[in-house]
Design a protein around this motif. Sequence first.
Motif, short mmCIF file in Angstrom:
data_model
loop_
_atom_site.label_atom_id
_atom_site.label_comp_id
_atom_site.label_asym_id
_atom_site.label_seq_id
_atom_site.Cartn_x
_atom_site.Cartn_y
_atom_site.Cartn_z
N GLY A 28 -35.12 -7.05 -1.84
CA GLY A 28 -34.77 -5.72 -1.40
C GLY A 28 -34.03 -5.63 -0.08
N VAL A 29 -33.69 -6.77 0.53
CA VAL A 29 -32.95 -6.78 1.79
C VAL A 29 -31.76 -7.72 1.65
N ASP A 30 -31.13 -8.10 2.75
CA ASP A 30 -30.03 -9.05 2.67
C ASP A 30 -30.17 -10.10 3.77
N HIS A 31 -29.12 -10.88 4.00
CA HIS A 31 -29.18 -12.00 4.94
C HIS A 31 -29.58 -11.57 6.36
N ARG A 32 -29.36 -10.32 6.70
CA ARG A 32 -29.69 -9.86 8.06
C ARG A 32 -31.19 -9.93 8.34
N GLU A 33 -32.01 -9.75 7.29
CA GLU A 33 -33.46 -9.86 7.47
C GLU A 33 -33.83 -11.29 7.84
N ALA A 34 -33.24 -12.27 7.17
CA ALA A 34 -33.51 -13.67 7.48
C ALA A 34 -33.02 -14.02 8.89
N GLU A 35 -31.86 -13.50 9.24
CA GLU A 35 -31.35 -13.74 10.60
C GLU A 35 -32.32 -13.18 11.64
N ALA A 36 -32.78 -11.95 11.41
CA ALA A 36 -33.68 -11.30 12.37
C ALA A 36 -34.99 -12.07 12.52
N CYS A 37 -35.48 -12.65 11.41
CA CYS A 37 -36.75 -13.40 11.45
C CYS A 37 -36.60 -14.78 12.10
N PHE A 38 -35.53 -15.49 11.75
CA PHE A 38 -35.45 -16.90 12.13
C PHE A 38 -34.53 -17.22 13.29
N GLU A 39 -33.50 -16.44 13.53
CA GLU A 39 -32.59 -16.78 14.63
C GLU A 39 -33.29 -16.84 15.99
N PRO A 40 -34.25 -15.96 16.29
CA PRO A 40 -34.94 -16.11 17.58
C PRO A 40 -35.64 -17.47 17.73
N ALA A 41 -36.12 -18.04 16.63
CA ALA A 41 -36.77 -19.35 16.69
C ALA A 41 -35.78 -20.46 17.02
N PHE A 42 -34.51 -20.25 16.69
CA PHE A 42 -33.49 -21.26 16.95
C PHE A 42 -32.75 -21.02 18.27
N ALA A 43 -33.08 -19.95 18.98
CA ALA A 43 -32.41 -19.64 20.24
C ALA A 43 -32.56 -20.80 21.21
N GLY A 44 -31.44 -21.30 21.68
CA GLY A 44 -31.45 -22.39 22.63
C GLY A 44 -31.73 -23.76 22.04
N VAL A 45 -31.82 -23.86 20.71
CA VAL A 45 -32.08 -25.14 20.05
C VAL A 45 -30.79 -25.59 19.37
N ALA A 46 -30.29 -26.74 19.76
CA ALA A 46 -29.06 -27.27 19.17
C ALA A 46 -29.38 -28.18 17.99
N GLY A 47 -28.36 -28.42 17.17
CA GLY A 47 -28.48 -29.42 16.11
C GLY A 47 -28.83 -28.91 14.73
N PHE A 48 -28.82 -27.58 14.54
CA PHE A 48 -29.13 -27.03 13.22
C PHE A 48 -28.07 -26.03 12.80
N ARG A 49 -27.53 -26.20 11.58
CA ARG A 49 -26.60 -25.23 11.00
C ARG A 49 -27.39 -24.37 10.02
N ARG A 50 -27.62 -23.12 10.38
CA ARG A 50 -28.39 -22.20 9.54
C ARG A 50 -27.46 -21.44 8.62
N THR A 51 -27.74 -21.50 7.32
CA THR A 51 -26.99 -20.78 6.30
C THR A 51 -27.89 -19.70 5.72
N CYS A 52 -27.44 -18.46 5.82
CA CYS A 52 -28.23 -17.31 5.35
C CYS A 52 -27.46 -16.61 4.22
N PRO A 53 -27.82 -16.86 2.95
CA PRO A 53 -27.13 -16.21 1.84
C PRO A 53 -27.74 -14.85 1.49
N ASP A 54 -26.93 -14.00 0.87
CA ASP A 54 -27.45 -12.79 0.22
C ASP A 54 -27.83 -13.20 -1.19
N LEU A 55 -29.07 -13.03 -1.57
CA LEU A 55 -29.51 -13.37 -2.92
C LEU A 55 -28.83 -12.46 -3.95
#
Length: 126
Positions: A28-55
Amino acid sequence: MELRAREVAIHYVEHGADRPVLVSHGAGVDHREAEACFEPAFAGVAGFRRTCPDLPGMGRTAAPERLRGVEDVLDTLLDFARPDRSAVGPFAPSPGAAWRRPVMVLPAASTAPAGCRRSRPGWWRG
């Protein structure tokens, strides 16, 4: 960006570089929900390419009529995350993915896991 998986044009966004991480949202949501949940956890952490698809059927990704339930959506997502695709890499987000393709799944986290049982057709179409 867009990538074709099982005849579905999957819209997605990426952040960061290097080791691929597939970050999937819930129903019922889109990639922005995943970004909002997980991007803060990756703030300042290098070495990961996060891919957020719309299902399929959510955000900018259409749901073709041939998709009949959760298992079809999972198959499409697993095709999107195939290791031979440079856009994503060998990560998958759900218990269903771990059960079906364990070799693809490296450490995974889920905020709201879904089971692999069949759902009623068209549940994602509203």
